[in-house]
Motif scaffolding. Structure first.
Motif, PDB file in Angstrom:
ATOM      1  N   ALA A  15      52.655 146.563  24.039  1.00  0.00           N
ATOM      2  CA  ALA A  15      52.028 145.662  25.015  1.00  0.00           C
ATOM      3  C   ALA A  15      51.428 146.406  26.199  1.00  0.00           C
ATOM      4  CB  ALA A  15      53.047 144.626  25.493  1.00  0.00           C
ATOM      5  N   ASP A  16      52.105 147.398  26.726  1.00  0.00           N
ATOM      6  CA  ASP A  16      51.593 148.125  27.892  1.00  0.00           C
ATOM      7  C   ASP A  16      51.393 149.608  27.588  1.00  0.00           C
ATOM      8  OD1 ASP A  16      54.240 148.777  27.643  1.00  0.00           O
ATOM      9  OD2 ASP A  16      54.718 148.595  29.769  1.00  0.00           O
ATOM     10  N   ALA A  17      51.273 149.933  26.303  1.00  0.00           N
ATOM     11  CA  ALA A  17      51.052 151.332  25.915  1.00  0.00           C
ATOM     12  C   ALA A  17      49.576 151.672  26.077  1.00  0.00           C
ATOM     13  CB  ALA A  17      51.493 151.555  24.470  1.00  0.00           C
ATOM     14  N   LYS A  18      49.277 152.591  26.941  1.00  0.00           N
ATOM     15  CA  LYS A  18      47.890 152.979  27.206  1.00  0.00           C
ATOM     16  C   LYS A  18      47.838 154.489  27.384  1.00  0.00           C
ATOM     17  CE  LYS A  18      48.401 151.940  32.133  1.00  0.00           C
ATOM     18  NZ  LYS A  18      47.909 151.133  33.277  1.00  0.00           N
ATOM     19  N   PRO A  19      46.642 155.073  27.320  1.00  0.00           N
ATOM     20  CA  PRO A  19      46.548 156.531  27.437  1.00  0.00           C
ATOM     21  C   PRO A  19      47.186 157.048  28.710  1.00  0.00           C
ATOM     22  CG  PRO A  19      44.467 155.622  26.684  1.00  0.00           C
ATOM     23  CD  PRO A  19      45.327 154.456  27.039  1.00  0.00           C
ATOM     24  N   LEU A  20      47.845 158.191  28.574  1.00  0.00           N
ATOM     25  CA  LEU A  20      48.489 158.835  29.708  1.00  0.00           C
ATOM     26  C   LEU A  20      47.431 159.492  30.592  1.00  0.00           C
ATOM     27  CD1 LEU A  20      51.402 160.423  27.667  1.00  0.00           C
ATOM     28  CD2 LEU A  20      51.558 158.396  29.132  1.00  0.00           C
ATOM     29  N   GLY A 241      60.619 165.951  31.064  1.00  0.00           N
ATOM     30  CA  GLY A 241      59.424 165.147  31.295  1.00  0.00           C
ATOM     31  C   GLY A 241      58.947 164.392  30.084  1.00  0.00           C
ATOM     32  N   ALA A 242      59.863 164.002  29.201  1.00  0.00           N
ATOM     33  CA  ALA A 242      59.473 163.280  27.988  1.00  0.00           C
ATOM     34  C   ALA A 242      58.848 161.931  28.334  1.00  0.00           C
ATOM     35  CB  ALA A 242      60.680 163.082  27.077  1.00  0.00           C
ATOM     36  N   ASP A 243      57.866 161.542  27.529  1.00  0.00           N
ATOM     37  CA  ASP A 243      57.283 160.199  27.620  1.00  0.00           C
ATOM     38  C   ASP A 243      57.959 159.241  26.654  1.00  0.00           C
ATOM     39  OD1 ASP A 243      54.965 160.852  29.449  1.00  0.00           O
ATOM     40  OD2 ASP A 243      54.540 162.221  27.794  1.00  0.00           O
ATOM     41  N   ILE A 244      58.453 159.787  25.542  1.00  0.00           N
ATOM     42  CA  ILE A 244      59.173 159.015  24.540  1.00  0.00           C
ATOM     43  C   ILE A 244      60.424 159.788  24.176  1.00  0.00           C
ATOM     44  CG2 ILE A 244      59.108 157.967  22.238  1.00  0.00           C
ATOM     45  CD1 ILE A 244      56.048 158.052  22.375  1.00  0.00           C
ATOM     46  N   LEU A 245      61.543 159.093  24.106  1.00  0.00           N
ATOM     47  CA  LEU A 245      62.785 159.663  23.591  1.00  0.00           C
ATOM     48  C   LEU A 245      63.078 159.010  22.257  1.00  0.00           C
ATOM     49  CD1 LEU A 245      65.472 161.210  23.627  1.00  0.00           C
ATOM     50  CD2 LEU A 245      66.419 159.365  25.046  1.00  0.00           C
ATOM     51  N   TYR A 313      56.634 155.541  10.719  1.00  0.00           N
ATOM     52  CA  TYR A 313      55.280 155.170  10.295  1.00  0.00           C
ATOM     53  C   TYR A 313      54.843 153.858  10.944  1.00  0.00           C
ATOM     54  CZ  TYR A 313      55.024 158.667   6.525  1.00  0.00           C
ATOM     55  OH  TYR A 313      54.959 159.828   5.804  1.00  0.00           O
ATOM     56  N   LEU A 314      55.762 152.889  11.009  1.00  0.00           N
ATOM     57  CA  LEU A 314      55.391 151.546  11.459  1.00  0.00           C
ATOM     58  C   LEU A 314      55.381 151.391  12.978  1.00  0.00           C
ATOM     59  CD1 LEU A 314      57.389 149.377   8.884  1.00  0.00           C
ATOM     60  CD2 LEU A 314      54.997 150.032   8.796  1.00  0.00           C
ATOM     61  N   PHE A 315      56.245 152.127  13.688  1.00  0.00           N
ATOM     62  CA  PHE A 315      56.397 151.913  15.131  1.00  0.00           C
ATOM     63  C   PHE A 315      56.058 153.155  15.959  1.00  0.00           C
ATOM     64  CE2 PHE A 315      59.028 148.643  13.216  1.00  0.00           C
ATOM     65  CZ  PHE A 315      58.745 147.530  13.989  1.00  0.00           C
ATOM     66  N   LEU A 316      56.600 154.298  15.588  1.00  0.00           N
ATOM     67  CA  LEU A 316      56.372 155.496  16.404  1.00  0.00           C
ATOM     68  C   LEU A 316      54.931 155.963  16.320  1.00  0.00           C
ATOM     69  CD1 LEU A 316      57.529 157.682  18.235  1.00  0.00           C
ATOM     70  CD2 LEU A 316      58.237 158.946  16.171  1.00  0.00           C
ATOM     71  N   ALA A 317      54.338 155.938  15.135  1.00  0.00           N
ATOM     72  CA  ALA A 317      52.954 156.408  14.985  1.00  0.00           C
ATOM     73  C   ALA A 317      51.982 155.624  15.875  1.00  0.00           C
ATOM     74  CB  ALA A 317      52.532 156.344  13.516  1.00  0.00           C
ATOM     75  N   PRO A 318      51.988 154.288  15.855  1.00  0.00           N
ATOM     76  CA  PRO A 318      51.062 153.575  16.745  1.00  0.00           C
ATOM     77  C   PRO A 318      51.379 153.756  18.218  1.00  0.00           C
ATOM     78  CG  PRO A 318      52.471 152.019  15.559  1.00  0.00           C
ATOM     79  CD  PRO A 318      52.685 153.349  14.941  1.00  0.00           C
ATOM     80  N   LEU A 319      52.645 153.934  18.573  1.00  0.00           N
ATOM     81  CA  LEU A 319      53.001 154.147  19.976  1.00  0.00           C
ATOM     82  C   LEU A 319      52.474 155.491  20.470  1.00  0.00           C
ATOM     83  CD1 LEU A 319      54.459 153.369  22.576  1.00  0.00           C
ATOM     84  CD2 LEU A 319      56.567 154.347  21.605  1.00  0.00           C
ATOM     85  N   VAL A 320      52.697 156.541  19.702  1.00  0.00           N
ATOM     86  CA  VAL A 320      52.189 157.858  20.084  1.00  0.00           C
ATOM     87  C   VAL A 320      50.667 157.830  20.173  1.00  0.00           C
ATOM     88  CG1 VAL A 320      51.987 160.282  19.376  1.00  0.00           C
ATOM     89  CG2 VAL A 320      54.183 159.103  19.178  1.00  0.00           C
ATOM     90  N   SER A 321      50.019 157.208  19.193  1.00  0.00           N
ATOM     91  CA  SER A 321      48.555 157.131  19.198  1.00  0.00           C
ATOM     92  C   SER A 321      48.043 156.430  20.447  1.00  0.00           C
ATOM     93  CB  SER A 321      48.063 156.395  17.948  1.00  0.00           C
ATOM     94  OG  SER A 321      48.335 157.130  16.777  1.00  0.00           O
ATOM     95  N   ALA A 322      48.679 155.325  20.822  1.00  0.00           N
ATOM     96  CA  ALA A 322      48.237 154.572  22.002  1.00  0.00           C
ATOM     97  C   ALA A 322      48.349 155.417  23.266  1.00  0.00           C
ATOM     98  CB  ALA A 322      49.043 153.290  22.144  1.00  0.00           C
ATOM     99  N   LEU A 323      49.449 156.146  23.425  1.00  0.00           N
ATOM    100  CA  LEU A 323      49.635 156.969  24.621  1.00  0.00           C
ATOM    101  C   LEU A 323      48.699 158.174  24.616  1.00  0.00           C
ATOM    102  CD1 LEU A 323      53.530 156.968  25.032  1.00  0.00           C
ATOM    103  CD2 LEU A 323      51.850 155.431  26.048  1.00  0.00           C
TER     104      LEU A 323
END
Length: 407
Positions: A15-20, A241-245, A313-323
């Motif tokens: 929902a709020d995942a956008k480029p860093l 400084g991780a963005d995702i754990l 594949y279903l959740f982490l891939a789109p999240l990383v791509s969005a950021l």
């Protein structure tokens, strides 16, 4: 707690995942990254009228009828232009990429000439004005925007940026993904496992999924089933400084599943836990306060290897791509079932399958015989997942189905 639908969980996650933020990289090191600013040309390409062929720079009017003889007055090579000009009855030997001298308005290819002496040629064929000349600015002109923000820097884009004289580029910062594997039973690849231990593999596959979607990983290693040790590892992810754990294992509800408790002690705000999907039901998502108050997204993946990778594949891939600012579109296709399928229960099923074209070129999806969520060999043989929605009715071989392509 009721199970959350897959689509709803994914919508919440993104929902709020956008480029860093952005960073500046040397062009030579920016491959695969995403532009955050337009790229302008700092000069024109070519910067002068250049020959597109090996031959002679001449005036078209001098060869309106053939045969015709011209005097060769010099040579123009790439990086070494002829300093003079071409007048009536004259020619300059010219090579591909070399500047066309003033006075010449066309280039005659060398195959259509005959050398008479060191300083004379015989013209065997006429040539129109402007032939075989690349005009200054043909590719781009100084000040042109040659690449737009959002472009992934593939080989062609990198070469174009360099040709436009850009030594460095503004790109979206790569998401930093910290990975923690938990469990007393795990040892690293190459180690000799004890009688009750197995090799840790999830982190390897998850790291590759992060890489191909534009992120970078920091593997924080294997942490034993001790809540204090897990909390310390979480603190290391924050300090780095991780963005995702990403946590691997320990997110279920058993006595030795301590990840949720350790995250809670660190102040995690839980977004959701437990998804109506198979494999991957124990998926967990939440937020921590990261370095300097920045948000740190938490994705707790199941410990079973197949569940962990399918969730990635279903959740982490789109999240990383969005950021990372990269477009993400899962490769979902329609195929025909290769076998009969039973009715499904309340969870969306992702069935490891081989999707192979039949004699008519139509894709046919056939489930692998073993679907246990611990079996990496089955996932490696599968090139897709058959998607069976919750409460789907029994289906017959030959009926259409949706498949999520893995490769």
């Amino acid at each position: 707690m009721a199970l959350l639908a897959v689509d709803e969980a994914l919508a919440q996650l993104l929902a709020d995942a956008k480029p860093l933020g952005e960073e500046i990289l040397p062009t030579a090191r920016a491959g695969g990254r995403v532009l955050s600013r337009p790229v302008q040309a700092h000069h024109s390409q070519p910067p002068f009228d250049a020959s597109a062929m090996d031959g002679y720079a001449i005036r078209a009017a001098d060869v309106a009828s053939v045969p015709a003889q011209l005097k060769v007055i010099g040579e123009s090579a790439a990086g070494h232009r002829y300093a003079g000009a071409v007048a009536a009855g004259e020619a300059v030997r010219i090579f591909t990429g070399a500047p066309v001298p003033p006075g010449a308005d066309t280039v005659l290819i060398q195959e259509n000439t005959e050398r008479l002496a060191d300083s004379a040629i015989n013209i065997l064929q006429t040539v129109a004005e402007g032939r075989n000349i690349r005009r200054a600015g043909l590719d781009f002109s100084k000040g042109n925007v040659v690449l737009q923000p959002g472009r992934i820097l593939d080989p062609a884009a990198l070469s174009l940026a360099a040709a436009a004289n850009n030594a460095q580029l503004h790109v979206v910062r790569q998401p930093k993904v910290a990975i923690i594997a938990t469990g007393d039973e795990l040892v690293a690849p190459g180690a000799v496992p004890g009688p009750d231990q197995i090799i840790s593999s999830n982190n390897i596959g998850v790291t590759e999924i992060v890489r191909i979607n534009g992120g970078e990983t920091r593997d924080l290693g294997i942490v034993d089933d001790d809540i204090d040790h897990i909390e310390t590892a979480i603190g290391a992810a924050i300090e780095n400084g991780a963005d995702i754990l990403v946590t691997l294992g320990g997110a279920s509800v058993g006595d030795h599943d301590l990840v949720h408790a350790a995250l809670t002690r660190r102040g995690m705000k839980l977004d959701f836990w437990k998804i109506a999907m198979r494999p991957g039901k124990p998926l967990m998502s939440g937020r921590l306060q990261g370095l300097n108050g920045a948000p740190l997204r938490v994705l707790g993946l199941p410990g079973n290897p197949v569940s962990s990778l399918v969730c990635s594949y279903l959740f982490l891939a789109p999240l990383v791509s969005a950021l990372a600012g990269r477009p993400y579109q899962p490769d979902i296709r329609t195929a025909r079932l290769g076998v009969d399928m039973p009715a499904n229960d309340l969870r969306r099923d992702h069935i490891r399958a081989q999707i192979i074209a039949d004699e008519n070129g139509e894709p046919v999806a056939t489930p692998l015989s073993l679907q246990d969520s611990s079996m990496l060999s089955a996932l490696a043989r599968a090139n897709g997942l058959i998607i069976r929605e919750p409460h789907a009715q029994a289906a017959r071989a030959g009926e259409p189905c949706e498949v999520f392509m893995l490769r």
